[in-house]
Motif scaffolding. Sequence first.
Motif: not given
Length: 419
Positions: A47, A50, A54, A61, A65, A77, A79, A81, A84, A112
């Motif tokens: 985690t 991110y 981000i 965040v 997530m 987490t 992903r 995106e 990262a 997301r």
Amino acid sequence: MKYKIIRGFHDILPGQIERWHFIENTARQVFESYGFNELRIPVLESTDIYCTGIGDTTDIVEKEMYSFDDRDGSSLTLRPEGTAGVVRSFIENSFYKKTPVSKFYYMGPMFRHERPQKGRYRGFNQIGCEYFGSQSAAADAEIILMLWYFFQKIGFTDSVKIEINSIGDEESRENYKTALVNYLTPLKEGLCDQCNRKLGTNPLRILDCKNESCREITVNAPKITDYLSEASGVHFNKLIQILDDLSVPYNVNDKIVRGLDYYTETVFEFTTDKLGSQNAIAAGGRYNNLVEKMGGPPTPATGFALGLERIVLLHEQLSDKEFKFPTDVYIAWIGEDTFIPAMKIATELRNNGKSVYIEHESKSIKSQLKRANKLDAGYTLIIGEEELKSGRIIVRNMKKSSEESIGIEDTGSLLSYIN
Ligand code: HAM
């Protein structure tokens, strides 16, 4: 129904996937022609990658997530995106020691926890590119040009606009934030609750709030391009110059600030007016500080990701091209003894790259030919007891309605007839 897919997720079905393949294959071909190599990273990471990557105060965040504790208590987490994770891999695999620049592309699912609507999902797919090691505005220009060219190739010529902006370096942003907060504070009663919160945490994001009253207030807000440091101004002007020289059309839109904290200097979005409110089909920008922030050596970088679901939706609107999984050859067999010879021919053809359909239950010739028509097979091949005895089969070209008799074991002639 007992089992149902999770809200915001979707299956991609046969009949739909062919269009996905077309878009993915075109992206691979275009991105590879610009020197990007595929990098596959896991969908699950720590985690903190991110949170650091981000930014703690971003929507992603703070509230989007999919995080959970692993069996040892560490937080993982799914992903949200790709950038990262790619930066994590770039540092962990010491790419910076191997070549002066590294160019990667990746594709796959992202997650997301957003409010689902058309074009916005909780499980969605991106194709992204990340370019490490170049400080130059020419690198930003080239990825914008590459994306523009990709959209031309899939037929989006008149349906996509490029919006660019610069959010400058740290110095530019700090000066701008002060000016923006000074402008917004006396007007804060007109801002939505979220923007009121962002005034203290992430004021730039107020600029891309979709709420009407917030928009009215930000119309006259100071523009970030008036606060760029000298170096940032030079970078942005060079980008514009190159795009002009290469005849890439764009608008400068000072409201583009992006929802992830890692950006510096150039930011951009490719938008369409054909998908309602989820209008960004690709987006990205430069992130010169992220590699260092995540523990690597200072490395400038730039990149973008495109949203596959939105691109597929737009492609369905714009292209009446039919996407079908082709059946090159349908093999009809009549009588138990003909099944194995028919399978042998099917295997030969398949080994030579042809797609072949063959039944596994005994069926009448009428129903087999009906099926061949339904599959839109290019050729139909018929083997019955007669053909087995004579050692020759009839191969029918379904488009031209012509046919040819070919020796059962003469794969060479069969292949040259159907090629
Ligand atoms: P992003 O703007 O968050 O940027 O996402 C990029 C694209 O993914 C969006 O423009 C949109 O097309 C698609 N997308 C995002 N969220 C969803 C969703 N919930 N449902 C469907 N499509 C969605 C990034 O992700 C950055 N990592 C891009 C980047 C790469 N910047 C530098 N390098």
